[in-house]
Motif scaffolding. Sequence first.
Motif, PDB file in Angstrom:
ATOM      1  N   TYR A  10     -25.588 -10.030 -14.501  1.00 56.56           N
ATOM      2  CA  TYR A  10     -24.731  -9.208 -13.635  1.00 56.56           C
ATOM      3  C   TYR A  10     -24.532  -9.897 -12.297  1.00 56.56           C
ATOM      4  CZ  TYR A  10     -25.520  -5.129 -16.668  1.00 56.56           C
ATOM      5  OH  TYR A  10     -25.562  -4.254 -17.717  1.00 56.56           O
ATOM      6  N   TYR A  11     -23.337  -9.707 -11.728  1.00 55.48           N
ATOM      7  CA  TYR A  11     -23.109  -9.989 -10.305  1.00 55.48           C
ATOM      8  C   TYR A  11     -22.867  -8.621  -9.685  1.00 55.48           C
ATOM      9  CZ  TYR A  11     -22.044 -14.842 -11.713  1.00 55.48           C
ATOM     10  OH  TYR A  11     -22.089 -16.123 -12.221  1.00 55.48           O
ATOM     11  N   GLY A  12     -23.867  -8.041  -9.063  1.00 56.54           N
ATOM     12  CA  GLY A  12     -23.700  -6.675  -8.570  1.00 56.54           C
ATOM     13  C   GLY A  12     -23.369  -5.768  -9.742  1.00 56.54           C
ATOM     14  N   VAL A  13     -22.208  -5.118  -9.691  1.00 60.47           N
ATOM     15  CA  VAL A  13     -21.849  -4.213 -10.787  1.00 60.47           C
ATOM     16  C   VAL A  13     -21.079  -4.932 -11.894  1.00 60.47           C
ATOM     17  CG1 VAL A  13     -21.837  -2.134  -9.363  1.00 60.47           C
ATOM     18  CG2 VAL A  13     -19.723  -3.462  -9.622  1.00 60.47           C
ATOM     19  N   ILE A  14     -20.702  -6.187 -11.655  1.00 61.70           N
ATOM     20  CA  ILE A  14     -19.937  -6.914 -12.680  1.00 61.70           C
ATOM     21  C   ILE A  14     -20.876  -7.414 -13.773  1.00 61.70           C
ATOM     22  CG2 ILE A  14     -18.471  -8.929 -13.150  1.00 61.70           C
ATOM     23  CD1 ILE A  14     -17.557  -8.723 -10.193  1.00 61.70           C
ATOM     24  N   HIS A  15     -20.596  -7.009 -15.005  1.00 53.81           N
ATOM     25  CA  HIS A  15     -21.417  -7.424 -16.138  1.00 53.81           C
ATOM     26  C   HIS A  15     -20.807  -8.706 -16.704  1.00 53.81           C
ATOM     27  CE1 HIS A  15     -23.707  -5.837 -19.947  1.00 53.81           C
ATOM     28  NE2 HIS A  15     -24.144  -6.995 -19.517  1.00 53.81           N
ATOM     29  N   ALA A  16     -21.303  -9.871 -16.229  1.00 55.57           N
ATOM     30  CA  ALA A  16     -20.636 -11.149 -16.519  1.00 55.57           C
ATOM     31  C   ALA A  16     -20.980 -11.705 -17.897  1.00 55.57           C
ATOM     32  CB  ALA A  16     -20.975 -12.166 -15.436  1.00 55.57           C
ATOM     33  N   LEU A  17     -22.210 -11.484 -18.385  1.00 50.73           N
ATOM     34  CA  LEU A  17     -22.578 -11.913 -19.745  1.00 50.73           C
ATOM     35  C   LEU A  17     -23.188 -10.728 -20.474  1.00 50.73           C
ATOM     36  CD1 LEU A  17     -24.232 -15.430 -19.202  1.00 50.73           C
ATOM     37  CD2 LEU A  17     -21.892 -14.945 -19.961  1.00 50.73           C
ATOM     38  N   GLY A  34     -13.331 -20.724 -23.850  1.00 51.32           N
ATOM     39  CA  GLY A  34     -12.965 -19.391 -23.377  1.00 51.32           C
ATOM     40  C   GLY A  34     -12.057 -19.510 -22.173  1.00 51.32           C
ATOM     41  N   ALA A  35     -11.349 -18.426 -21.889  1.00 55.87           N
ATOM     42  CA  ALA A  35     -10.367 -18.432 -20.804  1.00 55.87           C
ATOM     43  C   ALA A  35     -11.059 -18.410 -19.442  1.00 55.87           C
ATOM     44  CB  ALA A  35      -9.452 -17.225 -20.955  1.00 55.87           C
ATOM     45  N   ASN A  36     -10.254 -18.511 -18.388  1.00 61.41           N
ATOM     46  CA  ASN A  36     -10.734 -18.348 -17.022  1.00 61.41           C
ATOM     47  C   ASN A  36     -11.499 -17.054 -16.874  1.00 61.41           C
ATOM     48  OD1 ASN A  36      -9.944 -20.427 -15.256  1.00 61.41           O
ATOM     49  ND2 ASN A  36      -7.828 -19.797 -15.504  1.00 61.41           N
ATOM     50  N   GLY A  37     -12.683 -17.141 -16.272  1.00 62.15           N
ATOM     51  CA  GLY A  37     -13.406 -15.907 -15.971  1.00 62.15           C
ATOM     52  C   GLY A  37     -14.170 -15.323 -17.147  1.00 62.15           C
ATOM     53  N   ALA A  38     -14.206 -16.029 -18.272  1.00 59.10           N
ATOM     54  CA  ALA A  38     -14.897 -15.496 -19.455  1.00 59.10           C
ATOM     55  C   ALA A  38     -16.411 -15.444 -19.255  1.00 59.10           C
ATOM     56  CB  ALA A  38     -14.559 -16.339 -20.683  1.00 59.10           C
ATOM     57  N   GLY A  39     -16.915 -16.319 -18.370  1.00 60.08           N
ATOM     58  CA  GLY A  39     -18.356 -16.338 -18.110  1.00 60.08           C
ATOM     59  C   GLY A  39     -19.021 -17.657 -18.492  1.00 60.08           C
ATOM     60  N   LYS A  40     -18.206 -18.670 -18.746  1.00 60.10           N
ATOM     61  CA  LYS A  40     -18.747 -19.953 -19.221  1.00 60.10           C
ATOM     62  C   LYS A  40     -19.658 -20.604 -18.181  1.00 60.10           C
ATOM     63  CE  LYS A  40     -14.611 -21.707 -19.810  1.00 60.10           C
ATOM     64  NZ  LYS A  40     -13.860 -20.628 -19.123  1.00 60.10           N
ATOM     65  N   THR A  41     -19.165 -20.671 -16.948  1.00 61.06           N
ATOM     66  CA  THR A  41     -19.961 -21.287 -15.878  1.00 61.06           C
ATOM     67  C   THR A  41     -21.230 -20.468 -15.634  1.00 61.06           C
ATOM     68  OG1 THR A  41     -17.972 -22.186 -14.858  1.00 61.06           O
ATOM     69  CG2 THR A  41     -19.912 -22.003 -13.449  1.00 61.06           C
ATOM     70  N   THR A  42     -21.092 -19.166 -15.702  1.00 63.34           N
ATOM     71  CA  THR A  42     -22.255 -18.290 -15.511  1.00 63.34           C
ATOM     72  C   THR A  42     -23.343 -18.616 -16.532  1.00 63.34           C
ATOM     73  OG1 THR A  42     -20.828 -16.545 -14.638  1.00 63.34           O
ATOM     74  CG2 THR A  42     -22.998 -15.864 -15.476  1.00 63.34           C
ATOM     75  N   LEU A  43     -22.932 -18.866 -17.776  1.00 67.41           N
ATOM     76  CA  LEU A  43     -23.917 -19.179 -18.803  1.00 67.41           C
ATOM     77  C   LEU A  43     -24.633 -20.493 -18.482  1.00 67.41           C
ATOM     78  CD1 LEU A  43     -25.194 -18.320 -21.480  1.00 67.41           C
ATOM     79  CD2 LEU A  43     -23.483 -19.685 -22.654  1.00 67.41           C
ATOM     80  N   PRO A  82     -21.797 -30.162 -12.889  1.00 68.35           N
ATOM     81  CA  PRO A  82     -21.074 -28.963 -12.472  1.00 68.35           C
ATOM     82  C   PRO A  82     -19.562 -29.135 -12.540  1.00 68.35           C
ATOM     83  CG  PRO A  82     -22.052 -30.056 -10.575  1.00 68.35           C
ATOM     84  CD  PRO A  82     -22.498 -30.816 -11.783  1.00 68.35           C
ATOM     85  N   GLU A  83     -18.898 -28.008 -12.599  1.00 69.84           N
ATOM     86  CA  GLU A  83     -17.442 -27.977 -12.596  1.00 69.84           C
ATOM     87  C   GLU A  83     -16.934 -28.532 -11.263  1.00 69.84           C
ATOM     88  OE1 GLU A  83     -14.220 -24.453 -13.576  1.00 69.84           O
ATOM     89  OE2 GLU A  83     -16.129 -23.938 -12.686  1.00 69.84           O
ATOM     90  N   GLY A  84     -15.768 -29.155 -11.304  1.00 68.05           N
ATOM     91  CA  GLY A  84     -15.173 -29.639 -10.064  1.00 68.05           C
ATOM     92  C   GLY A  84     -15.921 -30.817  -9.470  1.00 68.05           C
ATOM     93  N   ASP A 159     -19.698 -28.896 -17.618  1.00 72.34           N
ATOM     94  CA  ASP A 159     -18.793 -27.801 -17.267  1.00 72.34           C
ATOM     95  C   ASP A 159     -17.383 -28.336 -17.031  1.00 72.34           C
ATOM     96  OD1 ASP A 159     -17.750 -25.379 -16.611  1.00 72.34           O
ATOM     97  OD2 ASP A 159     -19.146 -24.929 -14.992  1.00 72.34           O
ATOM     98  N   GLU A 160     -16.543 -28.158 -18.018  1.00 70.79           N
ATOM     99  CA  GLU A 160     -15.134 -28.553 -17.963  1.00 70.79           C
ATOM    100  C   GLU A 160     -14.899 -29.965 -17.446  1.00 70.79           C
ATOM    101  OE1 GLU A 160     -12.299 -25.664 -16.949  1.00 70.79           O
ATOM    102  OE2 GLU A 160     -13.624 -24.000 -17.444  1.00 70.79           O
ATOM    103  N   PRO A 161     -15.432 -30.942 -18.178  1.00 70.26           N
ATOM    104  CA  PRO A 161     -15.262 -32.327 -17.726  1.00 70.26           C
ATOM    105  C   PRO A 161     -13.811 -32.803 -17.716  1.00 70.26           C
ATOM    106  CG  PRO A 161     -16.231 -32.271 -19.927  1.00 70.26           C
ATOM    107  CD  PRO A 161     -16.242 -30.866 -19.404  1.00 70.26           C
ATOM    108  N   GLU A 191     -15.533 -25.851 -22.120  1.00 72.45           N
ATOM    109  CA  GLU A 191     -14.177 -26.381 -21.971  1.00 72.45           C
ATOM    110  C   GLU A 191     -13.108 -25.312 -22.055  1.00 72.45           C
ATOM    111  OE1 GLU A 191     -12.067 -28.653 -21.285  1.00 72.45           O
ATOM    112  OE2 GLU A 191     -13.454 -30.257 -20.804  1.00 72.45           O
ATOM    113  N   GLN A 192     -12.036 -25.543 -21.296  1.00 78.39           N
ATOM    114  CA  GLN A 192     -10.821 -24.755 -21.516  1.00 78.39           C
ATOM    115  C   GLN A 192      -9.887 -25.512 -22.439  1.00 78.39           C
ATOM    116  OE1 GLN A 192      -8.667 -22.473 -18.622  1.00 78.39           O
ATOM    117  NE2 GLN A 192     -10.315 -22.793 -17.158  1.00 78.39           N
ATOM    118  N   ASN A 193     -10.070 -26.843 -22.491  1.00 70.30           N
ATOM    119  CA  ASN A 193      -9.283 -27.668 -23.395  1.00 70.30           C
ATOM    120  C   ASN A 193      -9.884 -27.536 -24.798  1.00 70.30           C
ATOM    121  OD1 ASN A 193      -8.008 -29.721 -24.833  1.00 70.30           O
ATOM    122  ND2 ASN A 193      -7.924 -31.078 -23.054  1.00 70.30           N
TER     123      ASN A 193
END
Length: 234
Positions: A10-17, A34-43, A82-84, A159-161, A191-193
Amino acid sequence: MLMIRDLNVYYGVIHALKNVSLTVDQGDIVTLIGANGAGKTTLLRTISGLITPRSGDVQFEGRSLVKTPAKEIVRMGVSQVPEGRRVFATMTVEENLEMGAYLRKDKDGVQKDLEMVYSRFPRLQERRRQSAGTLSGGEQQMLALGRALMARPRLLLLDEPSMGLAPILVQEIFSIIREINQAGTTILLVEQNAHMALSIANRAYVLETGQIKHSGPAAELAQSDEVKKAYLGG
Ligand code: ATP
């Protein structure tokens, strides 16, 4: 090698995974798409010890990583790119690579691995005295990958190389990932690709709004109508 069971983050009330379970066998390339915001980086950040889950477990070679300090997780053989890219912009290429090995005491081994990274990425060798911030996007991605290799990981988290890279460089990065795997490093690739990721992975997971929606052999997922429609442009 890596076993994730019923993970809830969770991030506060957001249930990310949401009850995420996933396994990575030694020697495999496993991709998580998975798409943007799916929770990949969080995992990935949870595996690396940067986020503490509300419940569930992450085990690496039978040891729980939950509440294990991030530094200790690196020492155990898990490195994240890491991403970016996130290279140290004002440090030289070589200093960035040395940072990757900062927990290692075997000076000779580190020197050997530096040579290994330079032979894999000749561009980095040519630019080793240059500050990392002056590298192109593709070169910075290679540096981030090289820096992670300097920790001599047994499990590499990517993370999204391919993000932000021209198609020719995407090809190059993916062929390097395959080589790293063939040299003995197990890989979890976010990956998003989806097209490229499914083409090099053994197994794949699809994450949608925090939940695993599909999993199986990558070749099978690449043929699934649902996956094709959502992630492979029909
Ligand atoms: P992307 O490909 O865009 O990076 P992602 O699949 O990696 O996406 P995450 O970055 O893991 O997704 O984000 C998952 C969800 O958690 C998103 O809804 C995001 O807005 C939310 N989130 C991520 N980090 C935080 C944070 N620090 N605080 C609050 N919410 C966050």
